[in-house]
Motif scaffolding. Structure first.
Motif, PDB file in Angstrom:
ATOM      1  N   ARG A 156       0.833  -1.213   0.000  1.00 12.79           N
ATOM      2  CA  ARG A 156       0.000   0.000   0.000  1.00 12.79           C
ATOM      3  C   ARG A 156       0.860   1.253   0.000  1.00 12.79           C
ATOM      4  N   TYR A 157       1.919   1.255   0.782  1.00  9.40           N
ATOM      5  CA  TYR A 157       2.844   2.388   0.855  1.00  9.40           C
ATOM      6  C   TYR A 157       3.481   2.652  -0.508  1.00  9.40           C
ATOM      7  N   GLU A 170       7.396  11.121   2.549  1.00 16.68           N
ATOM      8  CA  GLU A 170       6.417  10.220   1.914  1.00 16.68           C
ATOM      9  C   GLU A 170       5.723   9.342   2.953  1.00 16.68           C
ATOM     10  N   LEU A 171       6.475   8.891   3.945  1.00 17.95           N
ATOM     11  CA  LEU A 171       5.875   8.080   5.005  1.00 17.95           C
ATOM     12  C   LEU A 171       4.865   8.902   5.790  1.00 17.95           C
ATOM     13  N   GLU A 172       5.228  10.131   6.084  1.00 20.65           N
ATOM     14  CA  GLU A 172       4.317  11.035   6.794  1.00 20.65           C
ATOM     15  C   GLU A 172       3.029  11.264   5.995  1.00 20.65           C
ATOM     16  N   GLN A 208      11.299  12.188  12.862  1.00 21.98           N
ATOM     17  CA  GLN A 208      10.263  12.188  13.878  1.00 21.98           C
ATOM     18  C   GLN A 208       8.949  12.191  13.110  1.00 21.98           C
ATOM     19  N   ILE A 209       8.122  11.196  13.307  1.00 27.56           N
ATOM     20  CA  ILE A 209       6.868  11.109  12.558  1.00 27.56           C
ATOM     21  C   ILE A 209       5.919  12.200  13.060  1.00 27.56           C
ATOM     22  N   GLU A 210       5.594  13.133  12.183  1.00 30.68           N
ATOM     23  CA  GLU A 210       4.753  14.280  12.537  1.00 30.68           C
ATOM     24  C   GLU A 210       3.383  14.212  11.870  1.00 30.68           C
ATOM     25  N   SER A 211       3.037  13.061  11.333  1.00 33.27           N
ATOM     26  CA  SER A 211       1.783  12.946  10.595  1.00 33.27           C
ATOM     27  C   SER A 211       0.580  13.110  11.511  1.00 33.27           C
TER      28      SER A 211
END
Length: 105
Positions: free
Chosen positions: A35-36, A52-54, A93-96
């Motif tokens: 999916r990613y 892109e991950l965020e 740092q994941i900021e999503s």
């Protein structure tokens, strides 16, 4: 005779099995990694990174309204891909936008 490079998903499966992850975890991780990759127009994860991950995690929370645990599972799968398969530290740092926890939690 030149051998073709092993497919990324095959590498993911092999490493999950060597590390004795359960079959259900393997299926889940492969699903989220696919999916990613599809989310970002089939770009190879080596060409992608934290931004892109965020964006992917934010999409799951905002557009698909997934549960927090589902979003965490997707995050774990993609982090496994980067850390264990690609040997690449995202150093982010994941900021999503995070999915809201269930009110029953």
């Amino acid at each position: 005779m030149e051998t073709r490079p092993r497919k990324l998903i095959d590498q993911v499966r092999d490493i999950l099995r060597v590390k004795h992850y359960s079959y259900r975890t393997e299926e889940s991780y492969v699903y989220w990694i696919r999916r990613y990759i599809l989310f970002d127009q089939k770009r190879h994860p080596r060409e992608m990174g934290g931004a892109e991950l965020e964006a992917f995690l934010t999409h799951l929370a905002v557009e698909e309204n997934v549960a927090a645990s589902t979003q965490n599972q997707a995050l774990s799968a993609v982090l496994f891909l980067y850390r264990e398969v690609l040997k690449q530290d995202l150093g982010i740092q994941i900021e999503s936008v995070r999915a809201k926890r269930s009110r029953y939690w």
